[in-house]
Design a protein around this motif. Structure first.
Motif, PDB file in Angstrom:
ATOM      1  N   LEU A   7       0.825  -1.196   0.000  1.00 54.70           N
ATOM      2  CA  LEU A   7       0.000   0.000   0.000  1.00 54.70           C
ATOM      3  C   LEU A   7       0.866   1.256   0.000  1.00 54.70           C
ATOM      4  CD1 LEU A   7      -2.776   1.327   0.116  1.00 54.70           C
ATOM      5  CD2 LEU A   7      -2.717   1.048   2.606  1.00 54.70           C
ATOM      6  N   LYS A   8       1.914   1.267   0.822  1.00 50.61           N
ATOM      7  CA  LYS A   8       2.818   2.418   0.860  1.00 50.61           C
ATOM      8  C   LYS A   8       3.497   2.629  -0.491  1.00 50.61           C
ATOM      9  CE  LYS A   8       3.795   2.275   5.806  1.00 50.61           C
ATOM     10  NZ  LYS A   8       4.811   2.048   6.840  1.00 50.61           N
ATOM     11  N   TYR A   9       3.921   1.539  -1.117  1.00 52.09           N
ATOM     12  CA  TYR A   9       4.556   1.629  -2.434  1.00 52.09           C
ATOM     13  C   TYR A   9       3.592   2.244  -3.448  1.00 52.09           C
ATOM     14  CZ  TYR A   9       6.418   0.286  -6.956  1.00 52.09           C
ATOM     15  OH  TYR A   9       6.871   0.319  -8.249  1.00 52.09           O
ATOM     16  N   LEU A  10       2.361   1.763  -3.455  1.00 52.95           N
ATOM     17  CA  LEU A  10       1.377   2.274  -4.412  1.00 52.95           C
ATOM     18  C   LEU A  10       1.033   3.730  -4.137  1.00 52.95           C
ATOM     19  CD1 LEU A  10      -0.878  -0.893  -4.602  1.00 52.95           C
ATOM     20  CD2 LEU A  10       0.649  -0.015  -6.386  1.00 52.95           C
ATOM     21  N   GLU A  11       1.002   4.110  -2.862  1.00 52.98           N
ATOM     22  CA  GLU A  11       0.760   5.507  -2.524  1.00 52.98           C
ATOM     23  C   GLU A  11       1.886   6.389  -3.062  1.00 52.98           C
ATOM     24  OE1 GLU A  11       1.332   6.945   1.537  1.00 52.98           O
ATOM     25  OE2 GLU A  11      -0.681   7.804   1.390  1.00 52.98           O
ATOM     26  N   LYS A  12       3.126   5.956  -2.901  1.00 52.87           N
ATOM     27  CA  LYS A  12       4.269   6.726  -3.418  1.00 52.87           C
ATOM     28  C   LYS A  12       4.233   6.816  -4.938  1.00 52.87           C
ATOM     29  CE  LYS A  12       7.409   5.841   0.397  1.00 52.87           C
ATOM     30  NZ  LYS A  12       8.613   5.151   0.853  1.00 52.87           N
ATOM     31  N   ALA A  13       3.636   5.816  -5.587  1.00 48.15           N
ATOM     32  CA  ALA A  13       3.519   5.807  -7.044  1.00 48.15           C
ATOM     33  C   ALA A  13       2.267   6.565  -7.506  1.00 48.15           C
ATOM     34  CB  ALA A  13       3.484   4.366  -7.551  1.00 48.15           C
ATOM     35  N   ASN A  14       1.633   7.275  -6.576  1.00 49.47           N
ATOM     36  CA  ASN A  14       0.426   8.064  -6.856  1.00 49.47           C
ATOM     37  C   ASN A  14      -0.740   7.225  -7.374  1.00 49.47           C
ATOM     38  OD1 ASN A  14       1.495  10.594  -6.050  1.00 49.47           O
ATOM     39  ND2 ASN A  14       2.652  10.654  -7.958  1.00 49.47           N
ATOM     40  N   CYS A  15      -0.817   6.002  -6.909  1.00 51.65           N
ATOM     41  CA  CYS A  15      -1.925   5.125  -7.271  1.00 51.65           C
ATOM     42  C   CYS A  15      -3.059   5.367  -6.271  1.00 51.65           C
ATOM     43  CB  CYS A  15      -1.482   3.665  -7.234  1.00 51.65           C
ATOM     44  SG  CYS A  15      -2.788   2.529  -7.686  1.00 51.65           S
ATOM     45  N   SER A  16      -4.199   5.802  -6.762  1.00 53.27           N
ATOM     46  CA  SER A  16      -5.293   6.147  -5.849  1.00 53.27           C
ATOM     47  C   SER A  16      -6.365   5.071  -5.755  1.00 53.27           C
ATOM     48  CB  SER A  16      -5.928   7.464  -6.282  1.00 53.27           C
ATOM     49  OG  SER A  16      -6.438   7.348  -7.594  1.00 53.27           O
ATOM     50  N   ASN A  17      -6.266   4.030  -6.551  1.00 59.49           N
ATOM     51  CA  ASN A  17      -7.244   2.935  -6.513  1.00 59.49           C
ATOM     52  C   ASN A  17      -6.523   1.618  -6.283  1.00 59.49           C
ATOM     53  OD1 ASN A  17      -9.704   4.418  -7.259  1.00 59.49           O
ATOM     54  ND2 ASN A  17      -8.583   4.783  -9.154  1.00 59.49           N
ATOM     55  N   VAL A  18      -6.930   0.911  -5.250  1.00 57.00           N
ATOM     56  CA  VAL A  18      -6.328  -0.376  -4.943  1.00 57.00           C
ATOM     57  C   VAL A  18      -7.405  -1.376  -4.558  1.00 57.00           C
ATOM     58  CG1 VAL A  18      -4.119   0.602  -4.203  1.00 57.00           C
ATOM     59  CG2 VAL A  18      -5.910   0.228  -2.527  1.00 57.00           C
ATOM     60  N   GLN A  19      -7.063  -2.626  -4.656  1.00 62.17           N
ATOM     61  CA  GLN A  19      -7.943  -3.688  -4.193  1.00 62.17           C
ATOM     62  C   GLN A  19      -7.069  -4.824  -3.702  1.00 62.17           C
ATOM     63  OE1 GLN A  19      -9.990  -5.061  -7.781  1.00 62.17           O
ATOM     64  NE2 GLN A  19      -8.673  -6.838  -7.746  1.00 62.17           N
ATOM     65  N   GLY A  20      -7.648  -5.738  -2.986  1.00 62.79           N
ATOM     66  CA  GLY A  20      -6.888  -6.898  -2.584  1.00 62.79           C
ATOM     67  C   GLY A  20      -7.245  -7.410  -1.200  1.00 62.79           C
ATOM     68  N   PHE A  21      -6.575  -8.476  -0.819  1.00 65.91           N
ATOM     69  CA  PHE A  21      -6.845  -9.192   0.420  1.00 65.91           C
ATOM     70  C   PHE A  21      -6.654  -8.306   1.647  1.00 65.91           C
ATOM     71  CE2 PHE A  21      -6.191 -12.357   3.746  1.00 65.91           C
ATOM     72  CZ  PHE A  21      -7.211 -13.238   3.454  1.00 65.91           C
ATOM     73  N   PHE A  22      -5.808  -7.287   1.549  1.00 70.91           N
ATOM     74  CA  PHE A  22      -5.593  -6.366   2.669  1.00 70.91           C
ATOM     75  C   PHE A  22      -6.906  -5.721   3.105  1.00 70.91           C
ATOM     76  CE2 PHE A  22      -4.392  -2.188   4.425  1.00 70.91           C
ATOM     77  CZ  PHE A  22      -3.492  -2.573   5.397  1.00 70.91           C
ATOM     78  N   PHE A  23      -7.788  -5.457   2.150  1.00 71.16           N
ATOM     79  CA  PHE A  23      -9.060  -4.792   2.435  1.00 71.16           C
ATOM     80  C   PHE A  23     -10.225  -5.759   2.587  1.00 71.16           C
ATOM     81  CE2 PHE A  23      -6.550  -1.542   0.277  1.00 71.16           C
ATOM     82  CZ  PHE A  23      -6.591  -0.565   1.247  1.00 71.16           C
ATOM     83  N   GLY A  24     -10.114  -6.936   2.037  1.00 68.16           N
ATOM     84  CA  GLY A  24     -11.204  -7.895   2.152  1.00 68.16           C
ATOM     85  C   GLY A  24     -10.843  -9.227   1.532  1.00 68.16           C
ATOM     86  N   LYS A  25     -11.307 -10.297   2.169  1.00 71.95           N
ATOM     87  CA  LYS A  25     -10.993 -11.633   1.672  1.00 71.95           C
ATOM     88  C   LYS A  25     -11.814 -11.939   0.409  1.00 71.95           C
ATOM     89  CE  LYS A  25     -14.459 -14.073   4.438  1.00 71.95           C
ATOM     90  NZ  LYS A  25     -15.164 -14.904   3.494  1.00 71.95           N
ATOM     91  N   PRO A  26     -11.351 -12.872  -0.418  1.00 75.18           N
ATOM     92  CA  PRO A  26     -12.140 -13.275  -1.575  1.00 75.18           C
ATOM     93  C   PRO A  26     -13.486 -13.851  -1.126  1.00 75.18           C
ATOM     94  CG  PRO A  26      -9.900 -14.126  -1.725  1.00 75.18           C
ATOM     95  CD  PRO A  26     -10.068 -13.562  -0.340  1.00 75.18           C
TER      96      PRO A  26
END
Length: 50
Positions: A7-26
């Protein structure tokens, strides 16, 4: 995305949309249908990193 580090890496890359297991399980199909029927969706969400 699965970790705070990702998440920190994506924030530094100015990525404002993310998804994945960190936020919710499949979800299986039935869980997904129930989630879609009951969830309250936000158009934007601010996350404070640790």
């Amino acid at each position: 995305m699965e970790t705070v580090e990702q998440l920190k890496y994506l924030e530094k890359a100015n990525c404002s949309n993310v998804q994945g297991f960190f936020f919710g399980k499949p979800l299986n199909p039935n869980e997904l249908i129930n989630f879609m029927k009951t969830a309250k969706f936000e158009t934007s969400r601010v996350i404070t990193l640790p």
